[in-house]
Design a protein around this motif. Sequence first.
Motif, PDB file in Angstrom:
ATOM      1  N   ALA A   1      36.048 -32.248  41.959  1.00 24.03           N
ATOM      2  CA  ALA A   1      34.691 -31.713  41.958  1.00 24.03           C
ATOM      3  C   ALA A   1      33.693 -32.557  42.731  1.00 24.03           C
ATOM      4  O   ALA A   1      32.499 -32.413  42.556  1.00 24.03           O
ATOM      5  N   GLU A   2      34.170 -33.431  43.612  1.00 23.50           N
ATOM      6  CA  GLU A   2      33.277 -34.368  44.292  1.00 23.50           C
ATOM      7  C   GLU A   2      32.163 -33.670  45.070  1.00 23.50           C
ATOM      8  O   GLU A   2      31.045 -34.175  45.147  1.00 23.50           O
ATOM      9  N   ASP A   3      32.459 -32.526  45.674  1.00 24.50           N
ATOM     10  CA  ASP A   3      31.471 -31.850  46.508  1.00 24.50           C
ATOM     11  C   ASP A   3      30.303 -31.305  45.701  1.00 24.50           C
ATOM     12  O   ASP A   3      29.259 -30.965  46.269  1.00 24.50           O
ATOM     13  N   GLY A   4      30.472 -31.214  44.380  1.00 22.44           N
ATOM     14  CA  GLY A   4      29.387 -30.714  43.545  1.00 22.44           C
ATOM     15  C   GLY A   4      28.553 -31.804  42.913  1.00 22.44           C
ATOM     16  O   GLY A   4      27.677 -31.522  42.085  1.00 22.44           O
ATOM     17  N   ALA A   5      28.785 -33.046  43.292  1.00 20.58           N
ATOM     18  CA  ALA A   5      28.117 -34.184  42.652  1.00 20.58           C
ATOM     19  C   ALA A   5      26.612 -34.152  42.876  1.00 20.58           C
ATOM     20  O   ALA A   5      26.114 -33.726  43.929  1.00 20.58           O
ATOM     21  N   VAL A   6      25.865 -34.599  41.866  1.00 26.40           N
ATOM     22  CA  VAL A   6      24.429 -34.805  42.000  1.00 26.40           C
ATOM     23  C   VAL A   6      24.157 -36.310  41.953  1.00 26.40           C
ATOM     24  O   VAL A   6      24.890 -37.070  41.328  1.00 26.40           O
ATOM     25  N   LYS A   7      23.105 -36.736  42.617  1.00 24.11           N
ATOM     26  CA  LYS A   7      22.757 -38.165  42.649  1.00 24.11           C
ATOM     27  C   LYS A   7      21.946 -38.561  41.428  1.00 24.11           C
ATOM     28  O   LYS A   7      21.894 -39.738  41.079  1.00 24.11           O
ATOM     29  N   GLU A   8      21.288 -37.589  40.821  1.00 22.21           N
ATOM     30  CA  GLU A   8      20.463 -37.856  39.654  1.00 22.21           C
ATOM     31  C   GLU A   8      20.357 -36.567  38.843  1.00 22.21           C
ATOM     32  O   GLU A   8      20.286 -35.474  39.410  1.00 22.21           O
ATOM     33  N   SER A   9      20.358 -36.692  37.525  1.00 22.39           N
ATOM     34  CA  SER A   9      20.227 -35.524  36.667  1.00 22.39           C
ATOM     35  C   SER A   9      18.773 -35.079  36.586  1.00 22.39           C
ATOM     36  O   SER A   9      17.877 -35.888  36.326  1.00 22.39           O
ATOM     37  N   ALA A  10      18.530 -33.795  36.809  1.00 21.16           N
ATOM     38  CA  ALA A  10      17.192 -33.233  36.717  1.00 21.16           C
ATOM     39  C   ALA A  10      17.065 -32.394  35.448  1.00 21.16           C
ATOM     40  O   ALA A  10      18.058 -31.943  34.884  1.00 21.16           O
ATOM     41  N   ILE A  11      15.843 -32.190  35.029  1.00 27.87           N
ATOM     42  CA  ILE A  11      15.547 -31.235  33.959  1.00 27.87           C
ATOM     43  C   ILE A  11      15.045 -29.938  34.593  1.00 27.87           C
ATOM     44  O   ILE A  11      14.102 -29.956  35.380  1.00 27.87           O
ATOM     45  N   ASN A  12      15.726 -28.849  34.278  1.00 25.39           N
ATOM     46  CA  ASN A  12      15.303 -27.520  34.769  1.00 25.39           C
ATOM     47  C   ASN A  12      15.163 -27.480  36.288  1.00 25.39           C
ATOM     48  O   ASN A  12      14.167 -26.972  36.825  1.00 25.39           O
ATOM     49  N   GLY A  13      16.189 -27.988  36.977  1.00 25.01           N
ATOM     50  CA  GLY A  13      16.154 -27.997  38.431  1.00 25.01           C
ATOM     51  C   GLY A  13      16.516 -26.662  39.062  1.00 25.01           C
ATOM     52  O   GLY A  13      16.372 -26.486  40.272  1.00 25.01           O
ATOM     53  N   GLY A  14      16.995 -25.700  38.274  1.00 26.34           N
ATOM     54  CA  GLY A  14      17.388 -24.408  38.807  1.00 26.34           C
ATOM     55  C   GLY A  14      16.192 -23.525  39.108  1.00 26.34           C
ATOM     56  O   GLY A  14      15.150 -23.628  38.461  1.00 26.34           O
TER      57      GLY A  14
END
Length: 319
Positions: free
Chosen positions: A305-318
């Motif tokens: 799943a490397e291509d789906g990685a995020v650098k930081e977790s967001a709240i309600n980023g969608g």
Amino acid sequence: MTAGSTRRTTAAHSRLAAVGAIAVAGALILTGCGDQTKDKDKSSGSSSAASAPLADKLPASIRDKGVIKVGSDIAYAPVEFKDNSGKVVGLDPDIAAALGKQLGVTFQFENGTFDALLTGIRSNRYDIAMSAMTDNKSRQDGVDPATGKKVGEGVDFVDYLTAGVSIYTRKGDTEGITSWSDLCGKKIALERGTVSNDLAKAEAKKCPSGKKLTIEAFDDDQQAQTRLRSGGADAASSDFPVAAYAVKTSGGGKDFEIVGDQVEAAPYGIAVGKSSTQLRDALQAAMNAIIKNGEYEKILQKWGAEDGAVKESAINGGK
């Protein structure tokens, strides 16, 4: 599974590595078995609260219980599914276990149908939902994407991955399908309440007279796969990682093939009730901790799943 109506932007880069990179040892495709909301699995351990670095961020009620109840549709390999022994495994359970180490609690996965998970949060059946769920405005606001009407208070999301949606067919029998616009006059099988379902409904409205798109929506993705495999549908759709996993494993790789590009790239999020802001913020802090310490990257590599990685977790980023 990307439910609600996040119309993800087209992006071949949006999610997991190619089909061949889904590296899951000893995996199996489970056959559809309907609603299993009574099944419970404690699938992610934790360190004790005393030694967990972020335990004090949790609400006292959860910290004292030592358990976070997780609503999940556990039939969505490789994100969450049961192995041959009945243990809950996959990307989400592994991430949950890593979060548990940070928070000093166990994430207890409880099996339910996907379209009822948010209701389960509202009724306090679950503390959170973690089930390849797309973070989007409809869910955040508690709005039915089909009608635009308010149906609940909505939820907040702690984002942790990015995924897109794919179409797949029986191998060697694509029926000329290469995109959503090719589905008119065809029958598609998918899971109820997902973005795949929303996309199919939207496409059906565009089809000309005499070329109806027939949509068969099931309780879980395994039932949709079974329908396609048996010849009862021309195509199926699910999140790319799930479609890629099915292509790689079902029938030893002989049953299905992905057609066209994945679309509608958007974040997966852990769903939390609007009033549970302390729990939400604790989960975000734990997610960012495992991103920083490298455990997150190792889990994504394990499941391709490397291509789906995020650098930081967001709240309600969608969106």
